[in-house]
Design an enzyme around this catalytic site. Structure first.
Site, PDB file in Angstrom:
ATOM      1  N   LYS A  53       4.919 -14.121   7.347  1.00  0.00           N
ATOM      2  CA  LYS A  53       6.244 -13.119   7.386  1.00  0.00           C
ATOM      3  C   LYS A  53       7.191 -13.414   8.400  1.00  0.00           C
ATOM      4  CE  LYS A  53       3.681  -9.752   4.515  1.00  0.00           C
ATOM      5  NZ  LYS A  53       2.744  -8.438   4.600  1.00  0.00           N
ATOM      6  N   GLN A  97       1.529  -3.255   8.057  1.00  0.00           N
ATOM      7  CA  GLN A  97       0.639  -4.035   7.531  1.00  0.00           C
ATOM      8  C   GLN A  97      -0.702  -3.261   7.139  1.00  0.00           C
ATOM      9  OE1 GLN A  97       0.999  -7.465   6.250  1.00  0.00           O
ATOM     10  NE2 GLN A  97      -0.771  -7.117   5.341  1.00  0.00           N
ATOM     11  N   ASP A 120       8.537  -2.222   1.786  1.00  0.00           N
ATOM     12  CA  ASP A 120       7.235  -2.463   0.790  1.00  0.00           C
ATOM     13  C   ASP A 120       7.332  -1.435  -0.212  1.00  0.00           C
ATOM     14  OD1 ASP A 120       5.488  -4.281   1.268  1.00  0.00           O
ATOM     15  OD2 ASP A 120       4.358  -3.185   2.933  1.00  0.00           O
TER      16      ASP A 120
END
Ligand code: NDP
Length: 289
Positions: A53, A97, A120
């Site tokens: 990422k 994460q 997200d």
């Protein structure tokens, strides 16, 4: 002859859009859209994802802040980190994460992320907007699947869509996006009584189960079916494979995504879209990405 719905042409198109938008934001404001990633612990898969990422953000002319913590970080310190990132005007997107170590309360952390930086789409605020069809930062994997569907000009309106799996991260938001695109949506899960009957009716099937080749060639696939395989699993030989038995199913359907090279690469691409979109919103710039 089935169509192999590869991600590469789709992600290339998305990255070109992102890089143009990032450049335009830099030109207008002097600020590079910036993603902050927060990694807790040393899970090897998570380390790889976060590294990719960061590298992708840099490649696209975006900023990246990398926060790494020991697995035994306290809830308070992690929450404080999120609070600081929420308040930091240089940060546009925050990605914590998953999975987090068991001693941490994941929901409390995700609930705290500023919805305007929630790239997200985990915050209850954004999930609510998603259900209402008003969310600007769409969940990355389902949004990536919608890009694949759009790129390959697959008709959704009026079609029967079957989503196998009902996780918060894939199955539920996927069903919602297909519904907003006017499909008639069925969601199957582990308590579904007759999965084969659902498959027999389905024009579009999204498999998000997490079990190696769970959907076999013996299911009653429509010849015209479009199959999207979200699964990322390792078989006994440690080879990456999906939730669908590609070799057995591909000859029976009209189109199918491969694993690897299908849905997987789209997730990172859509994270970049969301980071740029968050920056556009925060800077009040009307451009699209
Ligand atoms: P979860 O484990 O959270 O959810 C799996 C779902 O599958 C559950 O809803 C479960 O039902 C359902 N399921 C389990 N067994 C059956 C069965 N026998 N019949 C029908 N449904 C069943 O997984 P995720 O959604 O997080 O991930 C799914 C897969 O997608 C994994 O392989 C994961 O690695 C991959 N993935 C890939 C991404 C990408 O970028 N390509 C991103 C995210 C995930 P129930 O709710 O009843 O338990």
């Amino acid at each position: 002859m089935h169509i192999n719905l590869k991600a590469e042409p789709v992600s290339n198109e998305v990255y070109a859009r992102v890089s143009r938008a990032a450049e335009s934001i830099r030109a207008k404001t002097g600020h590079a859209p910036t993603l902050a990633t927060v990694l807790v612990g040393v899970d090897p898969a998570s380390q790889v994802y976060v590294k990719r990422k960061g590298e992708m953000a840099a490649k696209l002319g975006m900023g990246h802040r990398d926060y790494k913590f020991e697995a035994n970080i306290s809830q308070d310190l992690l929450m404080d980190t999120v609070r600081k990132l929420n308040a930091d005007p240089e940060v546009d997107g925050i990605l914590v994460q998953r999975p987090l170590p068991k001693h941490l309360d994941e929901s409390k952390v995700f609930d705290l992320i500023d919805p305007t930086k929630d790239v997200d789409c985990f915050s209850p605020h954004n999930v609510g907007l998603l259900v209402q069809g008003r969310c600007k930062l769409l969940p990355c994997t389902p949004a990536g699947i919608m890009e694949i569907i759009r790129h390959y000009k697959i008709e959704i309106t009026g079609k029967n869509a079957l989503v196998v799996g009902r996780s918060d991260i894939v199955g539920k938001p996927m069903a919602m996006l297909l519904l907003h695109s006017h499909a008639t949506v069925t969601t199957a899960h582990s308590k579904t009584r007759d999965l084969a009957a659902c498959v027999a009716e389905a024009d579009i099937i999204v498999a998000a189960i997490g079990r190696v080749k769970f959907m076999t060639g013996n299911l009653p696939w429509k010849k015209s079916a479009v199959v999207i395989d979200v699964g990322i699993n390792r078989n006994e030989a440690s080879k990456l494979c999906g939730d669908v038995d590609f070799d057995a199913v591909a000859p029976k359907v009209a189109a199918i995504t491969p694993v690897p090279g299908g849905v997987g690469p789209m997730t990172i691409a859509m994270l970049m879209v969301n980071t740029v979109r968050a920056a556009l919103m925060r800077k009040n710039i009307m451009d699209e990405v």
